[in-house]
Design a protein around this motif. Structure first.
Motif, PDB file in Angstrom:
ATOM      1  N   THR A  88     -12.058   1.865 -29.662  1.00 29.03           N
ATOM      2  CA  THR A  88     -12.398   0.957 -28.575  1.00 29.03           C
ATOM      3  C   THR A  88     -13.799   1.286 -28.062  1.00 29.03           C
ATOM      4  O   THR A  88     -14.326   2.380 -28.303  1.00 29.03           O
ATOM      5  N   ILE A  89     -14.372   0.354 -27.341  1.00 32.20           N
ATOM      6  CA  ILE A  89     -15.685   0.574 -26.752  1.00 32.20           C
ATOM      7  C   ILE A  89     -15.624   1.765 -25.791  1.00 32.20           C
ATOM      8  O   ILE A  89     -16.518   2.610 -25.763  1.00 32.20           O
ATOM      9  N   GLY A  90     -14.553   1.861 -25.040  1.00 38.43           N
ATOM     10  CA  GLY A  90     -14.380   2.980 -24.110  1.00 38.43           C
ATOM     11  C   GLY A  90     -14.320   4.318 -24.826  1.00 38.43           C
ATOM     12  O   GLY A  90     -14.899   5.306 -24.372  1.00 38.43           O
ATOM     13  N   ALA A  91     -13.624   4.356 -25.963  1.00 40.24           N
ATOM     14  CA  ALA A  91     -13.529   5.596 -26.731  1.00 40.24           C
ATOM     15  C   ALA A  91     -14.890   5.986 -27.300  1.00 40.24           C
ATOM     16  O   ALA A  91     -15.264   7.159 -27.282  1.00 40.24           O
ATOM     17  N   ALA A 122     -17.811   5.142 -26.025  1.00 44.87           N
ATOM     18  CA  ALA A 122     -18.620   5.579 -24.881  1.00 44.87           C
ATOM     19  C   ALA A 122     -18.269   7.021 -24.508  1.00 44.87           C
ATOM     20  O   ALA A 122     -19.164   7.834 -24.239  1.00 44.87           O
ATOM     21  N   ALA A 123     -16.993   7.358 -24.532  1.00 44.66           N
ATOM     22  CA  ALA A 123     -16.574   8.723 -24.201  1.00 44.66           C
ATOM     23  C   ALA A 123     -17.093   9.723 -25.241  1.00 44.66           C
ATOM     24  O   ALA A 123     -17.577  10.799 -24.881  1.00 44.66           O
ATOM     25  N   LEU A 124     -17.017   9.359 -26.521  1.00 41.38           N
ATOM     26  CA  LEU A 124     -17.509  10.245 -27.575  1.00 41.38           C
ATOM     27  C   LEU A 124     -19.018  10.461 -27.475  1.00 41.38           C
ATOM     28  O   LEU A 124     -19.524  11.536 -27.789  1.00 41.38           O
ATOM     29  N   LEU A 125     -19.743   9.429 -27.026  1.00 41.37           N
ATOM     30  CA  LEU A 125     -21.194   9.526 -26.883  1.00 41.37           C
ATOM     31  C   LEU A 125     -21.615  10.029 -25.507  1.00 41.37           C
ATOM     32  O   LEU A 125     -22.809  10.183 -25.243  1.00 41.37           O
ATOM     33  N   SER A 126     -20.640  10.258 -24.638  1.00 37.62           N
ATOM     34  CA  SER A 126     -20.906  10.673 -23.250  1.00 37.62           C
ATOM     35  C   SER A 126     -21.854   9.694 -22.560  1.00 37.62           C
ATOM     36  O   SER A 126     -22.860  10.084 -21.956  1.00 37.62           O
ATOM     37  N   THR A 127     -21.515   8.429 -22.659  1.00 33.33           N
ATOM     38  CA  THR A 127     -22.326   7.373 -22.059  1.00 33.33           C
ATOM     39  C   THR A 127     -21.412   6.294 -21.492  1.00 33.33           C
ATOM     40  O   THR A 127     -20.198   6.461 -21.466  1.00 33.33           O
ATOM     41  N   SER A 128     -21.983   5.203 -21.064  1.00 32.14           N
ATOM     42  CA  SER A 128     -21.195   4.120 -20.472  1.00 32.14           C
ATOM     43  C   SER A 128     -20.833   3.069 -21.521  1.00 32.14           C
ATOM     44  O   SER A 128     -21.542   2.918 -22.529  1.00 32.14           O
ATOM     45  N   PRO A 129     -19.773   2.317 -21.268  1.00 30.21           N
ATOM     46  CA  PRO A 129     -19.447   1.201 -22.161  1.00 30.21           C
ATOM     47  C   PRO A 129     -20.595   0.192 -22.254  1.00 30.21           C
ATOM     48  O   PRO A 129     -20.819  -0.387 -23.325  1.00 30.21           O
ATOM     49  N   ASP A 130     -21.330  -0.013 -21.172  1.00 26.03           N
ATOM     50  CA  ASP A 130     -22.459  -0.947 -21.202  1.00 26.03           C
ATOM     51  C   ASP A 130     -23.511  -0.525 -22.228  1.00 26.03           C
ATOM     52  O   ASP A 130     -24.095  -1.364 -22.910  1.00 26.03           O
ATOM     53  N   TYR A 131     -23.749   0.778 -22.350  1.00 25.00           N
ATOM     54  CA  TYR A 131     -24.694   1.285 -23.353  1.00 25.00           C
ATOM     55  C   TYR A 131     -24.210   0.908 -24.751  1.00 25.00           C
ATOM     56  O   TYR A 131     -24.996   0.460 -25.593  1.00 25.00           O
ATOM     57  N   VAL A 132     -22.907   1.066 -25.002  1.00 29.08           N
ATOM     58  CA  VAL A 132     -22.338   0.743 -26.317  1.00 29.08           C
ATOM     59  C   VAL A 132     -22.469  -0.753 -26.582  1.00 29.08           C
ATOM     60  O   VAL A 132     -22.904  -1.165 -27.660  1.00 29.08           O
ATOM     61  N   TYR A 133     -22.115  -1.584 -25.594  1.00 28.05           N
ATOM     62  CA  TYR A 133     -22.258  -3.031 -25.757  1.00 28.05           C
ATOM     63  C   TYR A 133     -23.711  -3.407 -26.042  1.00 28.05           C
ATOM     64  O   TYR A 133     -23.983  -4.276 -26.870  1.00 28.05           O
ATOM     65  N   ASP A 134     -24.647  -2.762 -25.370  1.00 29.33           N
ATOM     66  CA  ASP A 134     -26.075  -3.041 -25.593  1.00 29.33           C
ATOM     67  C   ASP A 134     -26.489  -2.683 -27.021  1.00 29.33           C
ATOM     68  O   ASP A 134     -27.258  -3.409 -27.652  1.00 29.33           O
ATOM     69  N   ARG A 135     -25.998  -1.555 -27.547  1.00 31.82           N
ATOM     70  CA  ARG A 135     -26.341  -1.159 -28.914  1.00 31.82           C
ATOM     71  C   ARG A 135     -25.759  -2.153 -29.923  1.00 31.82           C
ATOM     72  O   ARG A 135     -26.376  -2.457 -30.935  1.00 31.82           O
ATOM     73  N   VAL A 136     -24.571  -2.674 -29.622  1.00 31.17           N
ATOM     74  CA  VAL A 136     -23.965  -3.692 -30.491  1.00 31.17           C
ATOM     75  C   VAL A 136     -24.787  -4.976 -30.424  1.00 31.17           C
ATOM     76  O   VAL A 136     -25.123  -5.561 -31.454  1.00 31.17           O
ATOM     77  N   ALA A 137     -25.149  -5.388 -29.224  1.00 32.52           N
ATOM     78  CA  ALA A 137     -25.932  -6.620 -29.041  1.00 32.52           C
ATOM     79  C   ALA A 137     -27.292  -6.518 -29.726  1.00 32.52           C
ATOM     80  O   ALA A 137     -27.794  -7.501 -30.275  1.00 32.52           O
TER      81      ALA A 137
END
Length: 84
Positions: free
Chosen positions: A33-36, A38-53
């Motif tokens: 999941t995006i949350g997982a 984000a947790a593995l990267l020690s960052t926010s879900p928004d950061y993950v969504y931005d990298r996907v976008a």
């Protein structure tokens, strides 16, 4: 039975034929999941969504919505390798 489960079975069968020292500790087809992520990267879900976008991190959409977006473990590992 989904295409993903069929592929998983084929990959597992092939991996089982490899010598033990060649096995990965994780299933590369595992969907996170995006949350997982984000947790593995020690960052926010928004950061993950931005990298996907931005196209920097590949994602699988299970229903066409952000809520059902998943990241393959192998894609996350590739993303991390590009950052080292």
């Amino acid at each position: 039975m989904t295409i993903e489960s069929i592929i998983r079975d084929i990959v597992r069968e092939e991996v089982s034929r490899l010598p033990p020292n060649r096995l990965s500790a994780h299933d590369p087809l595992e969907l996170l999941t995006i949350g997982a992520v984000a947790a593995l990267l020690s960052t926010s879900p928004d950061y993950v969504y931005d990298r996907v976008a931005d196209g920097e991190l590949a994602a699988v959409s299970l229903s066409g919505t952000r809520r059902k977006m998943r990241i393959r473990r192998s894609d996350l590992e590739a993303f991390i390798r590009t950052r080292l």
